[in-house]
Scaffold this active site. Structure first.
Site, PDB file in Angstrom:
ATOM      1  N   ASP A 109      32.511  32.018  43.227  1.00 35.67           N
ATOM      2  CA  ASP A 109      32.281  33.270  42.512  1.00 35.67           C
ATOM      3  C   ASP A 109      30.794  33.633  42.653  1.00 35.67           C
ATOM      4  OD1 ASP A 109      33.562  35.219  40.389  1.00 35.67           O
ATOM      5  OD2 ASP A 109      31.726  34.534  39.436  1.00 35.67           O
ATOM      6  N   HIS A 151      41.943  33.237  41.602  1.00 39.59           N
ATOM      7  CA  HIS A 151      40.483  33.201  41.620  1.00 39.59           C
ATOM      8  C   HIS A 151      39.893  31.841  41.249  1.00 39.59           C
ATOM      9  CE1 HIS A 151      36.446  34.807  41.425  1.00 39.59           C
ATOM     10  NE2 HIS A 151      36.300  34.328  40.204  1.00 39.59           N
TER      11      HIS A 151
END
Length: 323
Positions: free
Chosen positions: A106, A300
């Site tokens: 991320d 994610h």
């Protein structure tokens, strides 16, 4: 699983909480987390990498957890990419480490890719988890995101100081339970949605009833309690400040050569709708020594959704390139 206690290391003007494991003479692997994450987000990777013989170093980064950071709107520039990459080089200095393999997920992925550009002499290799190398945009990225997605897109929404942190901090446990969920939608399903449903207005969606939230919860009660305590301690401001430096980082990176000379591994998640595998296309132009993989049926939060597969890919590459 009991997560170890940190030790505190002075680096770049902050006292950084650092979690370590593995042999001191092992190849150093520095793990860089994203938002809203912590060193704890690597809880499945740290013991696996250490067992494989690597020296693992995972900090709570600037603004997060036991590290925390400066508060106040006047201190937003202290969260720019120069500070974030400088924190990590300062950490290596304090540990008397010349070079490390930088691994990031991320926002942490952006930090490690930029570290390879800004501090190439400290970066032995790069592992991007979900986050690809993104070359410098021809235009201000916040302006581009605002034009493409509108004001409710979460990164655009984060630009107003004090607004987002009040929203997500009103009930930290609920916010984390909302964010930490399995994908709940495949990339194929996502691509078929109307554009109005793909504006990445995650924070606005916090207002919807929990029964309408997409995907199953990812964290057990112990994990959710750990994250909740950490974000209640640090607050949300520091982590969100990373986003408030997109324009500043873009302005200050003019002239920075967009070429990663270190060997690199890119691990994408098939159903990450924010950082899609399609975003890795063409990376070889900027990262010539690149190996790419895609983890199927994964959203994610790759470190927690598919820990065994992620660990296997990381350790295999590390042993081949640095063993």
């Amino acid at each position: 699983m009991k997560f170890p206690e940190p030790r505190y290391i002075d680096t770049n003007g902050i006292k950084m909480a650092v979690y370590e494991d593995g042999p001191k003479d092992g190849v150093p692997v520095l793990l860089s987390h994203g938002w809203p994450e912590l060193a704890y987000s690597w809880r499945h990777q740290i013991p696996a990498l250490a067992k494989a013989g690597f020296r693992v170093i995972a900090p709570d980064q600037r603004g997060y957890g036991n590290t925390g950071g400066p508060k106040g709107e006047e201190n937003v520039p202290l969260y720019d990419i120069e500070h974030l990459t400088g924190d990590l080089t300062g950490l290596l200095d304090a540990l008397e480490i010349d070079k490390a393999v930088y691994c990031g997920h991320d926002w942490g992925g952006m930090v490690v890719w930029q570290s390879a550009l800004m501090h190439p002499d400290r970066v032995a290799g790069v592992i991007g988890v979900n986050t690809p190398f993104l070359p410098r945009s021809p235009v201000d990225p916040i302006m581009a995101m605002r034009m493409m997605f509108g004001e409710d897109m979460y990164i655009v929404y984060f630009q107003k100081f004090g607004v987002a942190e009040q929203k997500v901090g009103a009930d930290t446990k609920r916010t984390l339970n909302f964010l930490y969920r399995r994908s709940g939608i495949t990339m194929q399903e996502w691509e078929k949605l109307p554009s109005s449903d793909k504006n990445l207005a995650f924070i606005k969606a916090l207002d919807t009833p929990e029964s309408e939230w997409r995907g199953k919860p990812l964290l057990n009660e112990e994990e959710l309690a750990y994250y909740t305590a950490a974000f209640e301690k640090s607050g949300w401001e520091g982590g969100i400040n990373w986003y408030r430096n997109f324009t500043r980082n873009w302005e200050r990176s003019a002239g920075l050569v967009q070429k990663v000379t270190a060997p690199a591994l890119m691990i994408s998640a098939a159903d990450d709708v924010v950082l899609s595998p399609a975003m890795t296309e063409g990376m070889e132009q900027y990262v010539p020594d690149l190996e790419k993989h895609i983890i199927a049926d994964c959203g994610h939060w790759t470190q927690a959704e598919k820990p065994e597969e992620l660990n296997r890919l990381m350790i295999d590459w590390l042993k081949r390139r640095f063993g």
